[in-house]
Write a protein that holds these residues in place. Structure first.
Motif, mmCIF file in Angstrom:
data_model
loop_
_atom_site.group_PDB
_atom_site.id
_atom_site.type_symbol
_atom_site.label_atom_id
_atom_site.label_comp_id
_atom_site.label_asym_id
_atom_site.label_seq_id
_atom_site.Cartn_x
_atom_site.Cartn_y
_atom_site.Cartn_z
ATOM 1 N N HIS A 67 0.863 -1.194 0.000
ATOM 2 C CA HIS A 67 0.000 0.000 0.000
ATOM 3 C C HIS A 67 0.894 1.236 0.000
ATOM 4 O O HIS A 67 1.709 1.419 0.893
ATOM 5 N N TYR A 70 -0.835 7.178 1.941
ATOM 6 C CA TYR A 70 -2.238 7.568 1.776
ATOM 7 C C TYR A 70 -2.388 8.836 0.970
ATOM 8 O O TYR A 70 -3.251 8.949 0.118
ATOM 9 N N HIS A 105 -4.530 5.399 -3.399
ATOM 10 C CA HIS A 105 -5.759 6.191 -3.318
ATOM 11 C C HIS A 105 -5.625 7.245 -4.413
ATOM 12 O O HIS A 105 -4.706 8.065 -4.339
ATOM 13 N N GLU A 144 -7.831 2.002 -5.475
ATOM 14 C CA GLU A 144 -8.765 1.609 -4.415
ATOM 15 C C GLU A 144 -10.079 2.390 -4.490
ATOM 16 O O GLU A 144 -10.072 3.599 -4.730
ATOM 17 N N HIS A 209 -10.430 -5.534 0.005
ATOM 18 C CA HIS A 209 -10.161 -5.063 1.368
ATOM 19 C C HIS A 209 -11.419 -5.219 2.201
ATOM 20 O O HIS A 209 -12.495 -4.836 1.763
ATOM 21 N N GLU A 252 -8.429 -4.975 6.761
ATOM 22 C CA GLU A 252 -7.962 -3.626 7.097
ATOM 23 C C GLU A 252 -8.643 -3.152 8.372
ATOM 24 O O GLU A 252 -8.722 -1.962 8.651
HETATM 25 ZN ZN ZN Z 1 -6.243 2.180 1.215
#
Ligand code: ZN
Length: 289
Positions: A67, A70, A105, A144, A209, A252
């Protein structure tokens, strides 16, 4: 096939490196997926650790994802270059680890309308794909689905970007879809609807997720343990098993690996219901196909 894992180093793992987390995920939890989190700023992973993760995950059949940080905005004016850097950095590490996907994201509408944001995100995602090609990065760009109205990325938008840009896959964050739809995922048909929408992408594998989520007016407030949320797992698991979808469930939830193990138990319960036996292994679906 069903794979299950958690996002990050398991809470109950004493060692706090990703390498420790991976070994623990396999040996103690007996799970077969993990998403490494580069989410607090840029994370440094040494070549040696990356190589270990690559070899260990391959030998032990643990599927790896990464990942990216963010805060990324592929629709902004000024932040785009910085976002490229963060994505490229994460993707290079992901590549070294042999990870399948770098999850991002995509961005924010800001003052732009939805159409303009879409155009910018498609254009910039194409740029990322070209950078990956140039750097010989074999990792897929995972976009995502996002849980807030002001953030780009409802399911339709993510599907549109993925159908326009090579090397991308949707990262199906069901907690986010549920929150954005103000609690829209409750019944079997609701989950079927998600897979139905994804059909044009002809995916052979779904990265999903899972978390419980608290939401208000179509906006995610925060993540909850799966059992505390109002999105049920069983109808989802039934849809996956009945259609023999190839999925990876990444927990998550704030309970991280505890909820990954909970997902596993629910999957095994669903298998036992189908076989009539008192034992099941989520890794073996041969008896129910
Ligand atoms: Zn995420």
């Amino acid at each position: 096939m069903i794979r299950i894992g958690q996002a990050g180093i398991p809470l109950s793992c004493k060692g706090r490196t990703n390498k420790d987390g991976l070994v623990y995920t396999k040996q103690v939890l007996d799970l077969n997926a993990m998403e490494i989190q580069f989410v607090r700023g840029l994370f440094v992973m040494g070549d040696e650790e990356a190589q270990f993760i690559k070899d260990y995950s391959k030998e032990n059949d643990v599927e790896m994802h990464v990942h990216a940080p963010y805060y990324i905005n592929l629709a902004g004016d000024e932040e785009t270059e910085l976002s490229f850097d963060k994505i490229l950095f994460s993707a290079k590490s992901a590549n070294k680890m042999g990870a399948k996907t770098v999850v991002i994201h995509p961005g924010y509408y800001g003052e732009h309308n939805e159409k303009k944001t879409m155009k910018k995100i498609i254009k910039n995602t194409k740029k990322i794909h070209n950078m990956f090609k140039k750097e010989k990065i074999k990792v897929k760009i995972g976009l995502e689905t996002m849980g807030k109205q002001k953030v780009f990325g409802d399911l339709d938008e993510i599907i549109e970007v993925c159908s326009n840009v090579k090397g991308t896959i949707p990262v199906i964050d069901l907690g986010h879809i549920h929150a954005r739809g103000n609690g829209c995922l409750k019944k079997r048909e609701d989950f079927e609807g998600v897979f139905e929408k994804l059909k044009p992408l002809k995916l052979k594998h779904y990265l999903i997720h899972l978390t419980g989520v608290l939401y208000e007016n179509g906006n995610e407030l925060y993540h909850l343990p799966i059992k505390k949320g109002d999105m049920p797992l069983m109808p989802l698991i039934d849809v996956v098993l009945d259609n023999n979808y190839n999925v990876t469930f990444i927990s998550e939830s704030p309970l991280m690996e505890h909820d990954a193990v909970y997902i596993r138990l629910q999957v095994e319960k669903a298998i036992m219901k189908r076989t009539g036996k008192e034992e099941a292994d989520y890794k073996d679906l041969s008896e129910i196909l």
